[in-house]
Design an enzyme around this catalytic site. Structure first.
Site, PDB file in Angstrom:
ATOM      1  N   ARG A  72      -8.663  -8.076 -10.237  1.00  0.00           N
ATOM      2  CA  ARG A  72      -6.987  -8.514  -9.999  1.00  0.00           C
ATOM      3  C   ARG A  72      -6.203  -8.984 -11.152  1.00  0.00           C
ATOM      4  O   ARG A  72      -6.805  -9.569 -12.109  1.00  0.00           O
ATOM      5  CB  ARG A  72      -7.072  -9.762  -9.169  1.00  0.00           C
ATOM      6  CG  ARG A  72      -5.692 -10.448  -8.976  1.00  0.00           C
ATOM      7  CD  ARG A  72      -4.525  -9.867  -8.652  1.00  0.00           C
ATOM      8  NE  ARG A  72      -4.904  -9.140  -7.335  1.00  0.00           N
ATOM      9  CZ  ARG A  72      -4.342  -9.731  -5.891  1.00  0.00           C
ATOM     10  NH1 ARG A  72      -4.153 -10.808  -6.203  1.00  0.00           N
ATOM     11  NH2 ARG A  72      -4.581  -8.760  -4.912  1.00  0.00           N
ATOM     12  N   GLU A 119      -3.927  -1.028  -5.453  1.00  0.00           N
ATOM     13  CA  GLU A 119      -2.693  -1.938  -4.685  1.00  0.00           C
ATOM     14  C   GLU A 119      -1.682  -2.480  -5.664  1.00  0.00           C
ATOM     15  O   GLU A 119      -2.272  -2.967  -6.791  1.00  0.00           O
ATOM     16  CB  GLU A 119      -3.344  -3.027  -3.635  1.00  0.00           C
ATOM     17  CG  GLU A 119      -3.753  -2.351  -2.502  1.00  0.00           C
ATOM     18  CD  GLU A 119      -4.394  -3.464  -1.242  1.00  0.00           C
ATOM     19  OE1 GLU A 119      -3.708  -4.470  -1.451  1.00  0.00           O
ATOM     20  OE2 GLU A 119      -5.176  -3.111  -0.555  1.00  0.00           O
ATOM     21  N   LYS A 154      -8.231   1.628   6.008  1.00  0.00           N
ATOM     22  CA  LYS A 154      -7.641   0.526   6.328  1.00  0.00           C
ATOM     23  C   LYS A 154      -6.182   0.523   6.699  1.00  0.00           C
ATOM     24  O   LYS A 154      -5.645   1.317   6.539  1.00  0.00           O
ATOM     25  CB  LYS A 154      -7.903  -0.467   5.055  1.00  0.00           C
ATOM     26  CG  LYS A 154      -7.144   0.294   3.597  1.00  0.00           C
ATOM     27  CD  LYS A 154      -7.229  -0.419   2.534  1.00  0.00           C
ATOM     28  CE  LYS A 154      -6.794   0.314   1.063  1.00  0.00           C
ATOM     29  NZ  LYS A 154      -7.149  -0.349  -0.217  1.00  0.00           N
ATOM     30  N   ARG A 168     -13.294  -9.679  -9.158  1.00  0.00           N
ATOM     31  CA  ARG A 168     -13.860 -10.049  -8.022  1.00  0.00           C
ATOM     32  C   ARG A 168     -14.848  -9.236  -7.433  1.00  0.00           C
ATOM     33  O   ARG A 168     -14.601  -7.959  -7.374  1.00  0.00           O
ATOM     34  CB  ARG A 168     -12.427 -10.060  -6.956  1.00  0.00           C
ATOM     35  CG  ARG A 168     -11.529 -11.033  -7.406  1.00  0.00           C
ATOM     36  CD  ARG A 168     -10.462 -10.939  -6.475  1.00  0.00           C
ATOM     37  NE  ARG A 168      -9.848  -9.307  -6.414  1.00  0.00           N
ATOM     38  CZ  ARG A 168      -8.855  -8.863  -5.743  1.00  0.00           C
ATOM     39  NH1 ARG A 168      -8.195  -9.539  -5.147  1.00  0.00           N
ATOM     40  NH2 ARG A 168      -8.358  -7.537  -5.897  1.00  0.00           N
ATOM     41  N   ARG A 216     -15.905  -5.448   0.494  1.00  0.00           N
ATOM     42  CA  ARG A 216     -14.595  -6.033   0.476  1.00  0.00           C
ATOM     43  C   ARG A 216     -14.750  -7.163  -0.584  1.00  0.00           C
ATOM     44  O   ARG A 216     -15.909  -8.035  -0.757  1.00  0.00           O
ATOM     45  CB  ARG A 216     -13.971  -6.659   1.481  1.00  0.00           C
ATOM     46  CG  ARG A 216     -13.887  -5.484   2.543  1.00  0.00           C
ATOM     47  CD  ARG A 216     -13.622  -6.087   3.907  1.00  0.00           C
ATOM     48  NE  ARG A 216     -14.507  -6.983   4.274  1.00  0.00           N
ATOM     49  CZ  ARG A 216     -14.749  -7.845   5.413  1.00  0.00           C
ATOM     50  NH1 ARG A 216     -13.467  -7.703   6.106  1.00  0.00           N
ATOM     51  NH2 ARG A 216     -15.478  -8.318   5.929  1.00  0.00           N
ATOM     52  N   ASN A 247       0.509  -5.967  -5.196  1.00  0.00           N
ATOM     53  CA  ASN A 247       0.737  -6.848  -4.361  1.00  0.00           C
ATOM     54  C   ASN A 247       1.962  -7.856  -4.680  1.00  0.00           C
ATOM     55  O   ASN A 247       2.028  -8.317  -5.784  1.00  0.00           O
ATOM     56  CB  ASN A 247      -0.469  -7.930  -4.290  1.00  0.00           C
ATOM     57  CG  ASN A 247      -1.931  -7.218  -3.765  1.00  0.00           C
ATOM     58  OD1 ASN A 247      -2.011  -7.034  -2.539  1.00  0.00           O
ATOM     59  ND2 ASN A 247      -2.419  -6.760  -4.555  1.00  0.00           N
ATOM     60  N   ASP A 275      -4.230  -4.500  -8.052  1.00  0.00           N
ATOM     61  CA  ASP A 275      -5.871  -4.351  -7.790  1.00  0.00           C
ATOM     62  C   ASP A 275      -6.412  -3.037  -8.622  1.00  0.00           C
ATOM     63  O   ASP A 275      -5.756  -2.062  -8.206  1.00  0.00           O
ATOM     64  CB  ASP A 275      -6.217  -4.244  -6.458  1.00  0.00           C
ATOM     65  CG  ASP A 275      -5.958  -5.614  -5.893  1.00  0.00           C
ATOM     66  OD1 ASP A 275      -5.718  -6.679  -6.401  1.00  0.00           O
ATOM     67  OD2 ASP A 275      -5.804  -5.506  -4.687  1.00  0.00           O
ATOM     68  N   LYS A 277       0.803  -1.183   0.028  1.00  0.00           N
ATOM     69  CA  LYS A 277       0.024  -0.202  -0.157  1.00  0.00           C
ATOM     70  C   LYS A 277       0.847   1.234   0.029  1.00  0.00           C
ATOM     71  O   LYS A 277       0.303   2.348   0.048  1.00  0.00           O
ATOM     72  CB  LYS A 277      -1.106   0.083   1.016  1.00  0.00           C
ATOM     73  CG  LYS A 277      -1.938  -1.148   1.297  1.00  0.00           C
ATOM     74  CD  LYS A 277      -2.770  -1.166   2.269  1.00  0.00           C
ATOM     75  CE  LYS A 277      -3.889  -2.466   2.290  1.00  0.00           C
ATOM     76  NZ  LYS A 277      -3.020  -3.693   2.287  1.00  0.00           N
TER      77      LYS A 277
END
Length: 313
Positions: free
Chosen positions: A208, A278, A158, A222, A230, A280, A270, A123
């Protein structure tokens, strides 16, 4: 090649959605020898980085998916590849493993590059590309957060080092829970928080996208459950097949060269409504869902990239 995987205990994983397991299946199919160890068995003995590891064979059968041999002490510098694949939390224990693995890389190829994993918290690294993101603040100062909310309205809060959708909250414009939420974060988290403008289009999905050596190779959309913001599949999000939009292709084109330069071979980003949220790099997931929904088998592309890097070392 001889390949060791540093991961959480393989007996406990759910193979249907586990990207590490997909990588192990593909490595075994290519004839590579597999070794398995968990992070707490990694150690630095003088100048040697060692681990107590078991020979591993895998099978794509739920409940009968792994066989482990007798553990033996490995000098990791004698291996060809180490897959750095334990799940977050990205805490000091995780950071310590990157320091140890950095000592053997790139003589032993560590995927992803441990220094780059350490230097790219998911992040924070994304903030290198603010022009691709929704308005985002990283802070724990209440006045700064209040000013950000006043400017942008509904926000998502978050933990900076959170994962898997844990402790993600939507905060309304005049939300009576904000004060209590601020107190809760203050007392339970030492790090700053991410405060991000809420994107209502998250109800249509959080995409994703998997990049392999900096190139977009596949994606899954998603969609969150009706009573949740979420979209993480571990939080009840539903996976859908998808294609990349021109905006998403441009995002990947912008960030791809930097991912490759840093040795981040397997990355999951994302994207919500055309905004990057994000990057990852620790233990990204999604490749089994992509294949299940009719997309490519990205374990093949990842191993092609790993083998190419080993060949050119």
């Amino acid at each position: 090649m001889t390949v060791a995987v540093q991961m959480d205990p393989i007996a406990r994983i759910r193979i249907a959605g586990d990207s590490t397991f997909a990588l192990l299946l593909e490595a075994q199919a290519r004839g590579h020898r597999l070794m398995h160890y968990t992070p707490e068995r990694l150690r630095l003995n003088g100048s040697r980085v060692e681990a107590m590891a078991e020979p591993l064979t895998v099978k794509d059968v739920e409940g009968d998916h792994q066989r482990l041999g007798e553990p033996k002490l490995l000098d990791l510098s004698s291996l060809d590849v180490v897959l750095l694949r334990q799940d977050p939390p990205f805490d000091l224990a995780y950071v310590t493993t990157t320091h140890l693995l950095e000592r053997i890389h790139p003589g032993t190829l560590v995927v992803n590059d441990p220094k780059s994993v350490r230097d790219a918290p998911e992040k924070l690294f994304v903030m290198d590309f603010p022009e691709l993101m929704p308005p985002t603040l990283i802070a724990r100062d209440r006045d700064a957060i209040e000013a950000f909310r006043a400017e942008h309205g509904e926000v998502v809060m978050k933990p900076l080092y959170g994962f898997g959708g844990g402790a993600v909250f939507k905060v309304g414009v005049r939300d009576p829970n904000f004060g209590s939420l601020f107190d809760l974060f203050t007392t339970t988290l030492r790090e700053p928080w991410v405060i991000q403008k809420f994107l209502p289009a998250v109800s249509l999905g959080d995409k994703r996208i998997i990049l392999v050596d900096g190139v977009a190779k596949g994606a899954v959309n998603r969609v969150p459950a009706g009573d949740d913001i979420r979209s993480n599949m571990v939080r009840g999000g539903a996976a859908q097949g998808t294609e990349l939009t021109p905006r998403e292709i441009e995002i990947c084109r912008r960030i791809g060269p930097e991912l490759k330069r840093r040795g981040l071979v397997f990355v999951g980003i994302d994207v919500i409504d055309g905004y990057l949220t994000e990057i990852n790099v620790t233990s990204p997931t999604g490749i089994r869902a992509i294949k299940r929904l009719g997309g490519p088998d990205l374990a093949v592309a990842i191993w092609d990239a790993i083998e190419a890097r080993r060949a050119s070392a």
